[in-house]
Design a protein around this motif. Structure first.
Motif, PDB file in Angstrom:
ATOM      1  N   ILE A  47       0.816  -1.168   0.074  1.00  0.00           N
ATOM      2  CA  ILE A  47      -0.023  -0.037  -0.138  1.00  0.00           C
ATOM      3  C   ILE A  47       0.961   1.297  -0.296  1.00  0.00           C
ATOM      4  O   ILE A  47       1.710   1.254   0.826  1.00  0.00           O
ATOM      5  N   ALA A  48       0.766   2.009  -1.131  1.00  0.00           N
ATOM      6  CA  ALA A  48       1.615   3.194  -1.353  1.00  0.00           C
ATOM      7  C   ALA A  48       0.628   4.461  -1.348  1.00  0.00           C
ATOM      8  O   ALA A  48      -0.207   4.620  -2.007  1.00  0.00           O
ATOM      9  N   LEU A  49       1.303   5.460  -0.716  1.00  0.00           N
ATOM     10  CA  LEU A  49       0.595   6.718  -0.655  1.00  0.00           C
ATOM     11  C   LEU A  49       1.146   7.558  -2.021  1.00  0.00           C
ATOM     12  O   LEU A  49       2.317   7.390  -2.343  1.00  0.00           O
ATOM     13  N   THR A  50       0.181   8.283  -2.616  1.00  0.00           N
ATOM     14  CA  THR A  50       0.583   8.902  -3.905  1.00  0.00           C
ATOM     15  C   THR A  50       1.415  10.064  -3.408  1.00  0.00           C
ATOM     16  O   THR A  50       2.253  10.583  -4.338  1.00  0.00           O
ATOM     17  N   GLY A  51       1.068  10.740  -2.524  1.00  0.00           N
ATOM     18  CA  GLY A  51       1.824  11.828  -1.958  1.00  0.00           C
ATOM     19  C   GLY A  51       2.642  11.338  -0.568  1.00  0.00           C
ATOM     20  O   GLY A  51       2.361  10.423   0.096  1.00  0.00           O
ATOM     21  N   LYS A  52       3.612  12.224  -0.067  1.00  0.00           N
ATOM     22  CA  LYS A  52       4.108  11.764   1.234  1.00  0.00           C
ATOM     23  C   LYS A  52       3.329  12.247   2.385  1.00  0.00           C
ATOM     24  O   LYS A  52       3.359  11.718   3.419  1.00  0.00           O
ATOM     25  N   GLU A  53       2.725  13.308   2.197  1.00  0.00           N
ATOM     26  CA  GLU A  53       1.909  14.224   3.219  1.00  0.00           C
ATOM     27  C   GLU A  53       0.535  13.378   3.519  1.00  0.00           C
ATOM     28  O   GLU A  53       0.035  13.065   2.397  1.00  0.00           O
ATOM     29  N   ILE A  54       0.281  13.503   4.519  1.00  0.00           N
ATOM     30  CA  ILE A  54      -0.882  12.861   5.073  1.00  0.00           C
ATOM     31  C   ILE A  54      -1.326  13.502   6.461  1.00  0.00           C
ATOM     32  O   ILE A  54      -0.570  13.616   7.298  1.00  0.00           O
ATOM     33  N   GLY A  55      -2.640  14.019   6.287  1.00  0.00           N
ATOM     34  CA  GLY A  55      -3.213  14.672   7.755  1.00  0.00           C
ATOM     35  C   GLY A  55      -3.145  13.323   8.685  1.00  0.00           C
ATOM     36  O   GLY A  55      -3.551  12.320   8.330  1.00  0.00           O
ATOM     37  N   ALA A  56      -3.251  13.833  10.028  1.00  0.00           N
ATOM     38  CA  ALA A  56      -3.698  12.860  10.890  1.00  0.00           C
ATOM     39  C   ALA A  56      -2.740  11.426  10.785  1.00  0.00           C
ATOM     40  O   ALA A  56      -3.393  10.513  10.951  1.00  0.00           O
ATOM     41  N   ARG A  57      -1.660  11.710  10.653  1.00  0.00           N
ATOM     42  CA  ARG A  57      -0.706  10.452  10.285  1.00  0.00           C
ATOM     43  C   ARG A  57      -0.906   9.401  11.582  1.00  0.00           C
ATOM     44  O   ARG A  57      -0.711   8.148  11.412  1.00  0.00           O
ATOM     45  N   GLY A  58      -0.882  10.131  12.620  1.00  0.00           N
ATOM     46  CA  GLY A  58      -1.074   9.401  13.920  1.00  0.00           C
ATOM     47  C   GLY A  58      -2.261   8.247  13.774  1.00  0.00           C
ATOM     48  O   GLY A  58      -2.189   7.183  14.388  1.00  0.00           O
ATOM     49  N   TYR A  59      -3.202   8.407  12.956  1.00  0.00           N
ATOM     50  CA  TYR A  59      -4.407   7.178  12.810  1.00  0.00           C
ATOM     51  C   TYR A  59      -3.670   6.154  12.242  1.00  0.00           C
ATOM     52  O   TYR A  59      -4.203   5.038  12.590  1.00  0.00           O
ATOM     53  N   ILE A  60      -2.809   6.430  11.248  1.00  0.00           N
ATOM     54  CA  ILE A  60      -2.015   4.892  10.760  1.00  0.00           C
ATOM     55  C   ILE A  60      -1.531   4.253  11.814  1.00  0.00           C
ATOM     56  O   ILE A  60      -1.456   2.879  11.826  1.00  0.00           O
ATOM     57  N   GLY A  61      -0.536   4.892  12.828  1.00  0.00           N
ATOM     58  CA  GLY A  61      -0.046   4.244  14.054  1.00  0.00           C
ATOM     59  C   GLY A  61      -1.203   3.277  14.487  1.00  0.00           C
ATOM     60  O   GLY A  61      -0.834   2.388  15.125  1.00  0.00           O
ATOM     61  N   LEU A  62      -2.235   3.853  14.925  1.00  0.00           N
ATOM     62  CA  LEU A  62      -3.359   3.257  15.569  1.00  0.00           C
ATOM     63  C   LEU A  62      -3.842   2.025  14.895  1.00  0.00           C
ATOM     64  O   LEU A  62      -3.940   1.001  15.427  1.00  0.00           O
ATOM     65  N   THR A  63      -4.041   2.257  13.752  1.00  0.00           N
ATOM     66  CA  THR A  63      -4.429   1.180  12.679  1.00  0.00           C
ATOM     67  C   THR A  63      -3.339  -0.170  12.662  1.00  0.00           C
ATOM     68  O   THR A  63      -3.720  -1.210  13.045  1.00  0.00           O
TER      69      THR A  63
END
Ligand SMILES: O=C(O)C1=C[C@@H](OP(=O)(O)O)[C@@H](O)[C@H](O)C1
Ligand SMILES: C=C(OP(=O)(O)O)C(=O)O
Length: 421
Positions: free
Chosen positions: A193-209
């Protein structure tokens, strides 16, 4: 309690006492889904019982998962390792987590799943997630770009590489990550799974996932800042404790600071794993909040901070909050409307930024204002804070707090806050 309106009476004293926020919405809905996808019985404790988690639990029940509720903060979830096709559409209200997460997980159902929500959800974009699913060969369609979404599941998730534009919502990434271990039988190939951009709001939620996935037996490798590799492990049942909700905590931290009180929420700010706990430091700086606050990594705390900023010593500009326009409502608009209803000129939208022109002299005034909450729990909860210092603040549709914090009005009441209809 009048269901249509509630006027907060400023307590005139510091708010002190012990109030624990309920369990985290984000973590409860992740744990419910993963427990539902696992084979066996999982026990979730400290969980949130609210509209959003009820929608998730009911959707899982509709797909053959046994979800029992032995007490007010526990779920006992028994899954078979696969979700069955539901007999009708899954109605998920305005629960972003349930809607996005189930849209991806529906690929692993054998049959048709229609993911739907209320009129607010019909305005919340989901096209980037649907496009990502299609690129994996999964049949999914959302003709308006927002729910309803129809997914024709083949009994498993895809394999290979998927790119996702998470500019509008980090939940798209979390949804793909959580569905990724549900690979076709016999596959050893990971999903990338790859982001098309590096920036992502609320990146901390990926950590929770990722934390929740690992707790239920998944194996994920972080390749770089923007790429994850997920192995085809499926999930195994687990006992899982949900920490209190950090976004809910922000109202209690702000109430304490605004009234000069001491509210023991039972959890130290540093021990939260959720991104909104970052707001604690900003709240602690009141009445000397920074001139500019980047809200991108603590988006759900911005309403709390914006109302607090109205009482700050100096103006505050909120940046990085473009996504606030596609939450439960357009929150930037709702905040500026509500603040300007209290006192004209208190807030201003500048593009997607919100400027709050602070006025510490507001405290103690009588400024009758009806706050349109747009059915958004956070707008109701944050404007109640203004009502602690200004008389005449009326919250319309106060029961919308039931989305994530049904006990909110009682929690404030337990600290000595009174209301009138
Ligand atoms: O993953 C999650 O649990 C959430 C992610 C954030 O949404 P977006 O990713 O849509 O910004 C946040 O606002 C929401 O309340 C919960
Ligand atoms: C944005 C929110 O919720 P969701 O996206 O999960 O509906 C929120 O709870 O503030």
């Amino acid at each position: 309690m009048n269901k249509d309106r509630l006027t907060v009476i400023p307590p005139g004293h510091a708010l002190s006492g012990k109030v624990s926020p309920p369990g985290s919405k984000s973590i409860t809905n992740r744990a419910l889904l993963l427990a539902g996808l696992a084979r066996g019985t999982s026990r979730l404790t400290g969980a949130l019982k609210s509209d959003d988690t009820r929608y998730m639990a009911n959707a899982l029940r509709a797909m053959g998962v046994a979800v029992d509720e032995p007490d007010e903060t526990s779920f006992v979830v028994t899954g078979t390792g696969r979700l069955e096709a539901p007999s009708g559409p899954l109605f998920l209200g305005n629960a972003g987590t349930a809607t996005r997460f189930l849209t991806a997980a529906a690929a692993a159902v054998e049959g048709i799943v229609i993911v739907d929500g209320d009129e607010h959800m019909h305005k919340r974009p989901i096209a980037p997630l649907v496009i990502a699913l299609q690129s994996l060969g999964i049949k999914a369609e959302a003709p308006t770009g927002c729910p309803p979404v129809t997914i024709e599941g083949q009994g498993h998730f895809g394999t290979g590489r998927v790119e996702i534009d998470a500019g509008l919502s980090s939940q798209y990434v979390s949804a793909l990550l959580m569905a990724a271990p549900l690979a076709p039988e016999g596959t050893t190939e990971p999903v990338t799974i790859a982001l098309t951009g590096k920036e992502i709001g609320a990146r901390g939620y990926i950590g929770l996932t990722l934390d929740a996935m690992v707790a239920f037996g998944a194996k994920v490798e972080q390749v770089d800042e923007a790429t994850w590799k997920v192995l085809p492990t499926g999930y195994r049942a687990a006992d899982f404790h949900v920490e209190p909700d950090a976004s809910a905590a922000t109202y209690l931290w702000a109430a304490e600071k605004l009234t000069g009180g001491a509210i023991d929420i039972g959890t130290p700010a540093e021990s939260f794993t959720q991104p909104d706990a970052k707001a604690y430091g900003v709240i602690a700086s009141f009445p000397h909040m920074p001139a500019e606050i980047d809200g991108s990594q603590m988006q759900d705390a911005v309403p709390t901070l914006a109302v607090l900023a109205a009482f700050n010593n100096s103006p505050v500009r909120f940046t990085g909050i473009e996504n606030l326009r596609v939450k439960e409502c357009d929150r930037t608009r709702a905040l500026s409307l509500g603040l300007n209803a209290i006192r004209e000129g208190l807030a201003e939208e500048d593009g997607d930024d919100l400027i709050v022109h602070a006025d510490p002299a507001l405290a103690g005034q009588h400024l009758p204002a009806e706050i349109d909450t747009f059915a958004d729990h956070r707008i109701a909860m944050c404007f109640a804070l203004a009502g602690l210092k200004v008389s005449g603040i009326t919250i319309l549709d106060p029961l919308c707090v039931g989305k994530t914090y049904p006990g909110y009005w009682d929690a404030l009441a337990s600290l000595g806050v009174e209301y009138e209809d």
